[in-house]
Design a protein around this motif. Structure first.
Motif, PDB file in Angstrom:
ATOM      1  N   VAL A   1       0.831  -1.199   0.000  1.00  0.00           N
ATOM      2  CA  VAL A   1       0.000   0.000   0.000  1.00  0.00           C
ATOM      3  C   VAL A   1       0.866   1.250   0.000  1.00  0.00           C
ATOM      4  N   LEU A   2       0.296   2.330  -0.504  1.00  0.00           N
ATOM      5  CA  LEU A   2       0.934   3.645  -0.419  1.00  0.00           C
ATOM      6  C   LEU A   2       0.730   4.159   1.002  1.00  0.00           C
ATOM      7  N   ARG A   3       1.826   4.503   1.680  1.00  0.00           N
ATOM      8  CA  ARG A   3       1.758   4.860   3.097  1.00  0.00           C
ATOM      9  C   ARG A   3       1.848   6.366   3.282  1.00  0.00           C
ATOM     10  N   GLN A   4       0.973   6.898   4.107  1.00  0.00           N
ATOM     11  CA  GLN A   4       1.018   8.317   4.453  1.00  0.00           C
ATOM     12  C   GLN A   4       2.104   8.538   5.487  1.00  0.00           C
ATOM     13  N   ARG A   5       3.161   9.254   5.106  1.00  0.00           N
ATOM     14  CA  ARG A   5       4.208   9.620   6.056  1.00  0.00           C
ATOM     15  C   ARG A   5       3.882  10.971   6.689  1.00  0.00           C
ATOM     16  N   GLN A   6       3.738  11.976   5.836  1.00  0.00           N
ATOM     17  CA  GLN A   6       3.400  13.313   6.330  1.00  0.00           C
ATOM     18  C   GLN A   6       2.337  13.940   5.427  1.00  0.00           C
ATOM     19  N   PHE A   7       1.345  14.567   6.047  1.00  0.00           N
ATOM     20  CA  PHE A   7       0.340  15.370   5.349  1.00  0.00           C
ATOM     21  C   PHE A   7      -0.045  16.494   6.301  1.00  0.00           C
ATOM     22  N   TRP A   8       0.405  17.701   6.033  1.00  0.00           N
ATOM     23  CA  TRP A   8       0.091  18.788   6.951  1.00  0.00           C
ATOM     24  C   TRP A   8       0.006  20.122   6.216  1.00  0.00           C
ATOM     25  N   GLY A   9      -0.650  21.070   6.892  1.00  0.00           N
ATOM     26  CA  GLY A   9      -0.725  22.437   6.400  1.00  0.00           C
ATOM     27  C   GLY A   9      -0.201  23.399   7.454  1.00  0.00           C
ATOM     28  N   LYS A  10       0.279  24.548   7.021  1.00  0.00           N
ATOM     29  CA  LYS A  10       0.918  25.490   7.946  1.00  0.00           C
ATOM     30  C   LYS A  10       0.613  26.921   7.529  1.00  0.00           C
ATOM     31  N   ALA A  11       0.414  27.776   8.545  1.00  0.00           N
ATOM     32  CA  ALA A  11       0.265  29.217   8.330  1.00  0.00           C
ATOM     33  C   ALA A  11       1.230  29.929   9.270  1.00  0.00           C
ATOM     34  N   GLU A  12       1.999  30.887   8.743  1.00  0.00           N
ATOM     35  CA  GLU A  12       2.971  31.605   9.571  1.00  0.00           C
ATOM     36  C   GLU A  12       2.951  33.091   9.243  1.00  0.00           C
ATOM     37  N   THR A  13       3.191  33.884  10.273  1.00  0.00           N
ATOM     38  CA  THR A  13       3.215  35.333  10.117  1.00  0.00           C
ATOM     39  C   THR A  13       4.659  35.816   9.998  1.00  0.00           C
ATOM     40  N   GLN A  14       4.811  37.087   9.585  1.00  0.00           N
ATOM     41  CA  GLN A  14       6.147  37.662   9.496  1.00  0.00           C
ATOM     42  C   GLN A  14       6.780  37.835  10.872  1.00  0.00           C
ATOM     43  N   GLY A  15       5.953  37.833  11.918  1.00  0.00           N
ATOM     44  CA  GLY A  15       6.472  37.971  13.273  1.00  0.00           C
ATOM     45  C   GLY A  15       6.948  36.674  13.899  1.00  0.00           C
ATOM     46  N   GLY A  16       6.893  35.559  13.164  1.00  0.00           N
ATOM     47  CA  GLY A  16       7.424  34.302  13.669  1.00  0.00           C
ATOM     48  C   GLY A  16       6.424  33.384  14.344  1.00  0.00           C
TER      49      GLY A  16
END
Length: 583
Positions: free
Chosen positions: A197-212
């Motif tokens: 089977v095809l294995r899910q290793r990583q699946f994620w989303g991210k939001a970041e501001t200029q202030g860190g």
């Protein structure tokens, strides 16, 4: 395979769009070049004409001629510089068209990620495994497979993925996924088609501001894993291993969770990052010996339609709720809570964190008769045990030549966060869960001898503490993790003809009369990686060779003349790999 598919689509669609955009741009560049040449010619002729036309006041003035000649020379220089700039810009734009660093879809930059692997492993004692090594299952001599070596080839660690990035202004948005074929489905096998089977290793989303400030959600490396920059996703550091179970002593999981972090400063000059995550909880490798009371539970088998594996062992395979189930899922009351602080400077990285866990079981309160016969109350109740501990890592960079690192974790109920997967918990006589104290650590020395050659050595160890209780009646036996009364008399014996051999498929890694659980596992590993090609344009082709020596020690039990107290098993193994990474 995925990357090739993208190339095909791009030829038919994306590349066509780029060519449509590139044609007017190249035409514009040619028109600008011609215009510059015309302007230069006109300026030259105008200046020369003025130089040759006498004036009413001083037709022989040499100063005016000199000035005009200087103007002509300056114009020639300016036009030449302009032409060179136009040509250089045109070449750069053409390079971006022909070899883009990312594929652009609307306002999103898409970077394909993939490598293609041909790998193999030889083990002196078979564990019936692919590239991954079940570190806590090294066989003893009384097991059939303790006398048989194995040699396996595999392409299952080949990886497919992509990074999606957008910058609408207020936030920088990112999405990332990667997958390989090291999963195990209920029907996957390597009999003919190697249909894993095809294995899910990583699946994620991210939001970041200029202030860190950053928020990340999805399946990712746990916050306990060492990072190279702050606590940023995609900067996690894995040992240079081919073994997909990595190394004894390495702290990690990949699981669903939510993470928030705040960074102050800049990684190039000095930065501090603070992060917190809530992650998927689970109880793994529950181990309890000499159990008398059995009316308790903390997990269940996956159900059909619920998308959890319903697989069970013989004699009732794939029957949800079967007592012989081989896959169970804890009935969690809380997620695992993790906090971590990281300090970064160009010459070192340091991080320190803590974890909080909660393990719950349901049971019928029990009392024991004079001979140990249990009797149970009418109604079941629940009990939640607290677990957790601390972890950290430090890494020093010695120029561009080497890096030295040390990481570790200590606490209770943390076995699942180590590569060896030691037990998380055992059972008290009253049927409540008792988290087991565990400690593990890893020392890394990695050198970059040349731009193409790396060499490295590692040493790691994992320890689970003996956790036992005496059942509350006269001469009651010890129960829990590692009672001294367990029989280890057969650990070093040779397999017998009653060990279950059946039609050529009875091999097993389970030892006979060897009951004590693992006390300590250690591994020393060394290897080299040679990069034949390492190009930002064409990718990387590398060959890798590693040698590992693993030793698994059990807690002392009742020994014999042939099996002393505290038996141990060893596993030398060699991994080889050829990988091509796309740029």
């Amino acid at each position: 395979m995925w990357a090739r598919t993208v190339d095909t689509v791009e030829t038919a669609e994306i590349a066509g769009q780029r060519e449509t955009l590139a044609i007017p741009f190249r035409g514009m560049m040619k028109r600008m070049t011609k215009l510059a040449a015309v302007l230069m010619t006109a300026a030259i002729f105008s200046a020369q004409g003025r130089a040759q036309t006498p004036t009413s006041t001083d037709t022989g003035s040499t100063s005016k001629v000199d000035a005009l000649q200087s103007t002509v020379s300056d114009l020639k220089t300016s036009v030449t510089s302009l032409t060179e700039t136009v040509v250089s810009t045109q070449a750069k734009v053409q390079e971006q068209i022909d070899s883009p660093s990312a594929i652009h879809y609307k306002g999103i930059a898409i970077t394909p990620i993939a490598f293609f692997a041909a790998e193999g492993v030889w083990r002196q004692h078979s564990v019936n495994s692919d590239i991954n090594t079940p570190l806590n299952s090294i066989p003893f001599p009384s097991a059939n497979e303790g006398h048989v070596s194995e040699l396996n080839f595999s392409g299952r660690q080949s990886r497919l993925g992509g990074l999606f990035e957008a910058n609408p202004g207020t936030y920088k948005l990112s999405g990332y996924f990667e997958a390989d074929f090291l999963g195990v489905g209920t029907s996957s096998n390597n009999n003919q088609s190697n249909s894993y089977v095809l294995r899910q290793r990583q699946f994620w989303g991210k939001a970041e501001t200029q202030g860190g400030f950053t928020v990340t959600g999805g399946q990712m490396w746990s916050l306990v894993t060492e990072d190279r920059k702050g606590t940023d996703a995609r900067t996690e550091i894995q040992p240079n291993t081919i073994d997909a179970q990595y190394l004894v002593g390495y702290s990690w999981t990949r699981q669903p969770g939510f993470r928030v972090q705040q960074r102050w400063g800049d990684y190039k000059t000095g930065a501090v990052t603070v992060a917190m995550s809530v992650e998927q909880a689970q109880i793994t490798n529950f181990t309890a010996s000499n159990i008398t009371a059995t009316e308790f539970f903390f997990a269940g088998v996956g159900q059909n339609g619920g998308l959890y594996n319903t697989a069970a062992g013989s004699p009732n395979p794939n029957v949800p709720g079967s007592a012989s189930a081989i896959s169970t899922y804890a009935n969690n009351v809380f997620p695992d809570f993790i906090v971590k602080t990281a300090i970064d400077y160009p010459v070192f990285h340091f991080e320190l964190g803590a974890m909080f866990r909660f393990m719950r079981d349901y049971y019928f309160p029990v009392t024991y008769g004079p001979t140990g016969t249990p009797s149970y109350a009418t109604n079941e109740i629940s009990s939640t045990s607290q677990a957790g501990g601390v972890f950290g890592a430090a890494r020093a960079y010695i120029g561009k030549v080497a890096e030295v690192a040390l990481e570790g974790m200590a606490g209770t109920g943390l076995g699942r966060y180590g590569s060896s997967q030691l037990a998380d918990a055992t059972l008290k006589p009253d049927e409540t869960l008792e988290p087991i104290k565990t400690y593990h650590g890893l020392l890394s020395i990695e050198t970059h001898l040349t731009p193409k050659l790396d060499a490295y050595v590692y040493y790691g160890g994992e320890y689970a503490q003996r956790t036992v209780y005496q059942l509350p009646y006269t001469n009651g036996p010890m129960t829990g993790y590692g009672p001294k009364t367990l029989s280890d008399t057969g650990c070093y014996n040779l397999p017998t003809d009653t060990s279950g051999l059946t039609n050529g498929t009875g091999g097993a890694i389970a030892a006979v009369s060897c009951a004590s659980p693992t006390r300590y596992i250690q591994e020393a590993m060394g290897g080299v990686t040679y990069k034949v090609v390492n190009s930002p344009k064409y990718g990387k082709l590398q060959y890798q060779l590693t040698y590992s020596y693993i030793q698994r020690n059990l807690w002392s039990g009742v020994g014999s003349a042939t099996t002393p107290s505290g038996p141990r098993a060893t596993e030398p193994m060699v991994h080889v790999s050829m990988r091509y990474y796309i740029p």
